[in-house]
Design a protein around this motif. Structure first.
Motif, PDB file in Angstrom:
ATOM      1  N   ALA A 192     -27.396  17.271 -36.131  1.00 19.81           N
ATOM      2  CA  ALA A 192     -28.720  17.601 -35.596  1.00 19.81           C
ATOM      3  C   ALA A 192     -29.457  18.569 -36.516  1.00 19.81           C
ATOM      4  O   ALA A 192     -30.666  18.409 -36.773  1.00 19.81           O
ATOM      5  N   GLN A 193     -28.744  19.560 -37.041  1.00 18.72           N
ATOM      6  CA  GLN A 193     -29.376  20.530 -37.936  1.00 18.72           C
ATOM      7  C   GLN A 193     -29.788  19.871 -39.258  1.00 18.72           C
ATOM      8  O   GLN A 193     -30.853  20.180 -39.804  1.00 18.72           O
ATOM      9  N   ASP A 196     -32.911  17.788 -38.448  1.00 23.45           N
ATOM     10  CA  ASP A 196     -34.095  18.647 -38.321  1.00 23.45           C
ATOM     11  C   ASP A 196     -34.600  19.088 -39.693  1.00 23.45           C
ATOM     12  O   ASP A 196     -35.808  19.127 -39.953  1.00 23.45           O
ATOM     13  N   HIS A 197     -33.679  19.410 -40.585  1.00 24.88           N
ATOM     14  CA  HIS A 197     -34.042  19.807 -41.949  1.00 24.88           C
ATOM     15  C   HIS A 197     -34.756  18.660 -42.662  1.00 24.88           C
ATOM     16  O   HIS A 197     -35.758  18.879 -43.368  1.00 24.88           O
ATOM     17  N   ARG A 200     -38.310  18.449 -41.070  1.00 20.14           N
ATOM     18  CA  ARG A 200     -39.174  19.604 -41.303  1.00 20.14           C
ATOM     19  C   ARG A 200     -39.493  19.821 -42.781  1.00 20.14           C
ATOM     20  O   ARG A 200     -40.642  20.058 -43.146  1.00 20.14           O
ATOM     21  N   MET A 227     -31.147  18.060 -31.412  1.00 18.24           N
ATOM     22  CA  MET A 227     -32.245  18.186 -32.377  1.00 18.24           C
ATOM     23  C   MET A 227     -33.469  18.859 -31.747  1.00 18.24           C
ATOM     24  O   MET A 227     -33.773  18.658 -30.576  1.00 18.24           O
ATOM     25  N   LYS A 228     -34.159  19.625 -32.562  1.00 17.34           N
ATOM     26  CA  LYS A 228     -35.433  20.202 -32.141  1.00 17.34           C
ATOM     27  C   LYS A 228     -36.589  19.264 -32.504  1.00 17.34           C
ATOM     28  O   LYS A 228     -37.644  19.316 -31.888  1.00 17.34           O
ATOM     29  N   GLU A 229     -36.380  18.432 -33.508  1.00 19.05           N
ATOM     30  CA  GLU A 229     -37.355  17.417 -33.888  1.00 19.05           C
ATOM     31  C   GLU A 229     -36.973  16.090 -33.235  1.00 19.05           C
ATOM     32  O   GLU A 229     -35.924  15.975 -32.606  1.00 19.05           O
ATOM     33  N   ASP A 354     -41.046  24.415 -43.380  1.00 16.97           N
ATOM     34  CA  ASP A 354     -40.006  24.966 -42.513  1.00 16.97           C
ATOM     35  C   ASP A 354     -40.554  26.182 -41.743  1.00 16.97           C
ATOM     36  O   ASP A 354     -41.351  26.929 -42.258  1.00 16.97           O
TER      37      ASP A 354
END
Length: 354
Positions: A192-193, A196-197, A200, A227-229, A354
């Motif tokens: 997930a990170q 997101d990277h 972003r 995920m945040k995205e 970012d």
């Protein structure tokens, strides 16, 4: 040499490595009749290769599977059998195949009584990628080893499905997070990170893929939730052919040591491989070894006390915690390097900051 039988039942990654052998046989021996005894799932990927007769062996059918194979082999006599699988089940299948010349693995790579079912061996090679190993099965026939060249037939409808999933204004990152062995899987929250990277920093569209198996569906859902995205999750909604088409149009694929890594490599798409439980130089995506995060040496030493040089070639480091040796920074740094080496076309949108 008029007829050759190939025995390679599984798995998806290894089956993709047999494709160059088929293509090379057809080139070096024009008109040769090729029969491939293959697994049920694997046939869905390559079972329409031109000029090849496929006999599907259902390994779950037990004795009925062997009886069916013997029925297919009645009245046949192949000039050669390429016995490319050492598992005991495959050895029993090889006993059903009549062939004058029976080529198998060298002694170091033989197991499960493999030696009893062959009469010629490939040359020993202490540190060899699986693809190169399978390619060498042509050499005992007096032929050249198969070069790394692939062809997987994909229909127009499969390409249409793929294009419907992909963005046209930015780069597409396909994540296939699940291996058949769970100890080869990277943690969902780290995927997930990384995803997101990708969104972003690089403005990528993230597409999650996997089989319909409940575990894989849950894994992809866990990544999507963490995920945040936003991700496009099509886990379990595509066929192997549609996955092949999707990967052929994607910009980059992220996987651990699993079959889709080899499909992506076969169709010419770069793979960001995540390796700690196994050695990428033996079983990694053949055309993308430079893009693999490799924590296998650390994992091997931590969990077995051996270095890569001391351990048996192909030794696994499939232990709890091995894949956690790959940090998020390892993966994002590799993604950044890949992006730097592959500048985006002007038609694609600028990434978010970012």
């Amino acid at each position: 040499m008029n007829s050759i039988c190939i025995l390679r039942l599984s798995a998806i990654g290894d089956v993709t490595h047999v494709i160059p052998v088929v293509l090379s046989l057809q080139e070096q021996l024009p008109g040769v009749k090729i029969t491939w005894v293959i697994g049920k799932i694997e046939a869905k990927l390559v079972g329409d290769l031109p000029g090849v007769e496929f006999i599907v062996f259902d390994k779950k059918a037990g004795r009925k599977g062997y009886a069916e194979l013997r029925r297919h082999m009645q009245g046949r006599k192949f000039d050669a059998l390429l016995h490319m699988q050492v598992a005991f089940r495959a050895n029993l299948a090889a006993a059903c195949i009549p062939a004058r010349t029976r080529i198998g693995y060298d002694k170091a790579r033989s197991k499960d009584l493999h030696s009893l079912f062959i009469n010629r061996r490939i040359k020993p090679a202490p540190q060899q990628h699986v693809r190169d190993c399978l390619a060498s099965f042509l050499e005992p026939l007096g032929l050249e080893a198969a070069p790394p060249r692939w062809q997987i037939p994909v229909s127009d409808s499969d390409h249409h499905f793929a294009r419907e999933q992909l963005a046209t204004d930015r780069r597409n990152l396909v994540i296939s997070p699940c291996a058949s062995h769970t100890l080869r899987n990277w943690p969902a929250e780290r995927y997930a990170q990384l995803a997101d990277h990708a969104v972003r920093k690089h403005g990528m569209k993230v597409i999650l893929v996997g089989s319909p198996a409940p575990f894989e569906a849950e894994y992809c859902a866990a990544i999507e939730t963490a995920m945040k995205e936003k991700a496009h999750n099509i886990c379990g909604k595509d066929t192997l052919k549609q996955l092949t088409a999707l990967m052929s149009h994607a910009d980059l694929v992220v996987t651990p040591d699993t079959g889709p890594a080899h499909i992506a490599s076969a169709v010419g798409t770069d793979v960001l491989g995540l390796f700690a439980a196994s050695n990428p130089y033996r079983s990694g995506p053949y055309n993308s070894l430079d893009w693999c995060v490799n924590r296998y040496p650390e994992a091997l030493e931590k969990f077995t006390g051996k270095t890569v040089e001391q351990a048996r070639w192909g030794a696994k480091a499939e232990f709890e915690g091995a894949m956690e040796l790959i940090t998020v920074a390892d993966a994002t740094d590799m993604l950044d390097r890949w992006i730097e080496a592959h500048p985006a076309p002007d038609t694609q949108t600028a990434p978010k900051s970012d």
